[in-house]
Design a protein around this motif. Structure first.
Motif, PDB file in Angstrom:
ATOM      1  N   ALA A  32      11.722  -2.384 118.473  1.00  0.00           N
ATOM      2  CA  ALA A  32      11.053  -1.838 117.283  1.00  0.00           C
ATOM      3  C   ALA A  32      11.195  -2.778 116.084  1.00  0.00           C
ATOM      4  O   ALA A  32      10.347  -2.779 115.183  1.00  0.00           O
ATOM      5  N   GLU A  33      12.278  -3.605 116.094  1.00  0.00           N
ATOM      6  CA  GLU A  33      12.499  -4.536 114.971  1.00  0.00           C
ATOM      7  C   GLU A  33      11.484  -5.682 114.961  1.00  0.00           C
ATOM      8  O   GLU A  33      11.341  -6.392 113.973  1.00  0.00           O
ATOM      9  N   GLY A 166      14.722 -15.556 107.741  1.00  0.00           N
ATOM     10  CA  GLY A 166      13.953 -15.822 108.953  1.00  0.00           C
ATOM     11  C   GLY A 166      14.737 -16.491 110.070  1.00  0.00           C
ATOM     12  O   GLY A 166      15.958 -16.660 109.999  1.00  0.00           O
ATOM     13  N   ARG A 167      13.985 -16.829 111.104  1.00  0.00           N
ATOM     14  CA  ARG A 167      14.580 -17.412 112.309  1.00  0.00           C
ATOM     15  C   ARG A 167      13.787 -18.661 112.702  1.00  0.00           C
ATOM     16  O   ARG A 167      12.555 -18.612 112.738  1.00  0.00           O
ATOM     17  N   ILE A 168      14.512 -19.728 113.034  1.00  0.00           N
ATOM     18  CA  ILE A 168      13.869 -20.933 113.584  1.00  0.00           C
ATOM     19  C   ILE A 168      14.390 -21.117 115.003  1.00  0.00           C
ATOM     20  O   ILE A 168      15.594 -21.018 115.237  1.00  0.00           O
ATOM     21  N   VAL A 169      13.471 -21.383 115.929  1.00  0.00           N
ATOM     22  CA  VAL A 169      13.880 -21.713 117.301  1.00  0.00           C
ATOM     23  C   VAL A 169      13.293 -23.071 117.648  1.00  0.00           C
ATOM     24  O   VAL A 169      12.077 -23.267 117.554  1.00  0.00           O
ATOM     25  N   ALA A 170      14.139 -24.019 118.021  1.00  0.00           N
ATOM     26  CA  ALA A 170      13.669 -25.334 118.483  1.00  0.00           C
ATOM     27  C   ALA A 170      13.822 -25.369 119.993  1.00  0.00           C
ATOM     28  O   ALA A 170      14.933 -25.228 120.516  1.00  0.00           O
ATOM     29  N   GLU A 211      21.374 -17.098 105.677  1.00  0.00           N
ATOM     30  CA  GLU A 211      20.452 -16.035 106.099  1.00  0.00           C
ATOM     31  C   GLU A 211      19.431 -16.491 107.135  1.00  0.00           C
ATOM     32  O   GLU A 211      18.960 -15.689 107.919  1.00  0.00           O
ATOM     33  N   VAL A 212      19.072 -17.755 107.115  1.00  0.00           N
ATOM     34  CA  VAL A 212      18.105 -18.230 108.113  1.00  0.00           C
ATOM     35  C   VAL A 212      18.871 -18.771 109.323  1.00  0.00           C
ATOM     36  O   VAL A 212      19.831 -19.518 109.175  1.00  0.00           O
ATOM     37  N   SER A 213      18.475 -18.308 110.523  1.00  0.00           N
ATOM     38  CA  SER A 213      19.191 -18.761 111.720  1.00  0.00           C
ATOM     39  C   SER A 213      18.410 -19.875 112.411  1.00  0.00           C
ATOM     40  O   SER A 213      17.180 -19.926 112.334  1.00  0.00           O
ATOM     41  N   ILE A 214      19.146 -20.762 113.059  1.00  0.00           N
ATOM     42  CA  ILE A 214      18.521 -21.823 113.851  1.00  0.00           C
ATOM     43  C   ILE A 214      19.075 -21.727 115.271  1.00  0.00           C
ATOM     44  O   ILE A 214      20.284 -21.830 115.481  1.00  0.00           O
ATOM     45  N   SER A 215      18.191 -21.476 116.226  1.00  0.00           N
ATOM     46  CA  SER A 215      18.597 -21.375 117.634  1.00  0.00           C
ATOM     47  C   SER A 215      18.043 -22.574 118.386  1.00  0.00           C
ATOM     48  O   SER A 215      16.870 -22.916 118.224  1.00  0.00           O
ATOM     49  N   MET A 253      15.762 -13.200 118.395  1.00  0.00           N
ATOM     50  CA  MET A 253      16.023 -11.941 117.684  1.00  0.00           C
ATOM     51  C   MET A 253      17.515 -11.737 117.431  1.00  0.00           C
ATOM     52  O   MET A 253      17.908 -11.204 116.402  1.00  0.00           O
ATOM     53  N   MET A 254      18.353 -12.166 118.382  1.00  0.00           N
ATOM     54  CA  MET A 254      19.809 -12.003 118.214  1.00  0.00           C
ATOM     55  C   MET A 254      20.419 -13.156 117.418  1.00  0.00           C
ATOM     56  O   MET A 254      21.624 -13.212 117.235  1.00  0.00           O
ATOM     57  N   ARG A 255      19.572 -14.088 116.993  1.00  0.00           N
ATOM     58  CA  ARG A 255      20.025 -15.251 116.215  1.00  0.00           C
ATOM     59  C   ARG A 255      21.100 -16.036 116.970  1.00  0.00           C
ATOM     60  O   ARG A 255      22.089 -16.506 116.385  1.00  0.00           O
TER      61      ARG A 255
END
Ligand SMILES: NC(=O)c1ccc[n+]([C@@H]2O[C@H](COP(=O)([O-])OP(=O)(O)OC[C@H]3O[C@@H](n4cnc5c(N)ncnc54)[C@H](OP(=O)(O)O)[C@@H]3O)[C@@H](O)[C@H]2O)c1
Length: 293
Positions: A32-33, A166-170, A211-215, A253-255
């Motif tokens: 739902a998130e 926010g979230r960044i995924v590389a 606050e911004v995550s990088i995965s 989503m789980m950062r």
């Protein structure tokens, strides 16, 4: 004494590998998130990126997809809408330049008013395989497409991503953790990608901008057309792109700091520094000699 330490290190590594490989329950997010999140997925006309777009769309995210082939992007947008995305758009550009990379972020800002998740996934398929020949144009193209445009897009979007927590995924590769033969340009670009994003993450934390995550996504062989076409040169099991995309979305989503798929890539990440010669030998054995190319 040194031998004893070595044995202890190997036993500890095996225990960690068993734990991570078989017993660790991965934390799960609430679907739902995802509804309403504004997601940009690059390299999403096909392969893993396409599946990541569908996964986000199916949970109600707004999705912007990008690659070069317009006709494929049109189909992806159509399917995202069918799956439940309230808004879905595409930008058809080549990631051969910073200007084009900026266009994607500009489009997301224009259509969505911001970005919550940035999945940097595109790759120059021409950089994937071939014996090393000191071809300057090839290495520069690999670095521009596979690394610098990712770094550039994250940089251009960073202020907004920080604002949105926010979230960044590389999306990287096992070839960014261990050197591989016949993929010198590709492997170099993935090591550089890992270097940029792990350093950027450190700098954000250093500046207390947490606050911004990088995965970082560390992938093995996935059953996209690109990898399937390499099967005659590289002996390795192929894993599902749909499951891979689900794991990328879960990790985003789980950062998660690192996303590993398949799970045994986590084991590679542990043993590569403990028994490097052996790991490199195993990798060499998966590849065919350059003469067969
Ligand atoms: N598949 C694997 O086994 C594997 C293993 C480890 C890591 N990975 C990583 O996973 C990611 C996705 O791989 P994949 O197997 O899904 O690859 P893929 O099926 O070849 O898809 C690559 C995507 O990038 C786009 N693209 C290629 N060149 C581009 C350019 N110059 N400008 C803009 N877009 C471009 C392609 O679309 P257009 O051609 O339409 O532009 C496509 O949408 C990559 O970062 C790859 O390194 C994959």
């Amino acid at each position: 004494m040194a031998g004893l330490k070595m044995k202890a290190a190997v036993v500890a590594a095996i225990a960690v590998m068993v734990y991570f490989g078989y017993f660790r329950r991965k934390p799960q997010y609430n679907p739902a998130e995802v509804a309403g999140l504004r997601v940009v997925v690059t390299g999403s006309s096909t392969g893993i990126g396409e599946q990541v777009a569908y996964k986000f769309a199916s949970m109600g995210a707004k999705v912007l997809v990008t690659a070069r082939t317009e006709s494929k992007l049109q189909n992806v947008v159509k399917k995202c809408k069918e799956l439940g995305s309230p808004e879905s758009y595409y930008v058809a550009v080549s990631m051969g330049s910073y200007k084009n990379a900026s266009k994607v972020i500009d489009m997301a800002m224009e259509k969505f008013g911001g970005i919550d998740v940035l999945i940097l996934n595109h790759v120059d398929s021409g950089s994937i395989l071939g014996g090393y020949q000191h071809n300057v144009a090839k290495i520069e193209r690999a670095l521009m497409t596979n690394t610098w445009t990712h770094a550039h897009m994250a940089t251009v979007a960073l202020e907004n991503l920080i604002k949105n927590k926010g979230r960044i995924v590389a999306v990287s590769s096992a070839a960014g953790m261990v050197g591989v033969p016949l993929q010198v340009e590709y492997s170099t670009s993935k090591f550089a990608l890992n270097g940029f994003f792990t350093s950027l993450r450190q700098e954000l934390r250093f500046n207390k901008t947490t606050e911004v995550s990088i995965s970082l996504c560390n992938l093995g062989f996935i059953d996209t057309d690109m990898a399937t076409n390499l099967q005659k040169y590289i002996h390795s099991d192929l894993y599902s792109k749909i499951e891979c995309a689900a794991e990328i979305v879960r990790g985003a989503m789980m950062r998660d700091r690192d996303i590993f798929f398949p799970d045994n890539i986590v084991q590679l990440s542990i043993i590569k520094d403990i028994i490097p010669d052996y790991v490199e030998k195993l990798i060499r054995e998966e590849y065919h000699a350059p003469g067969s190319l």
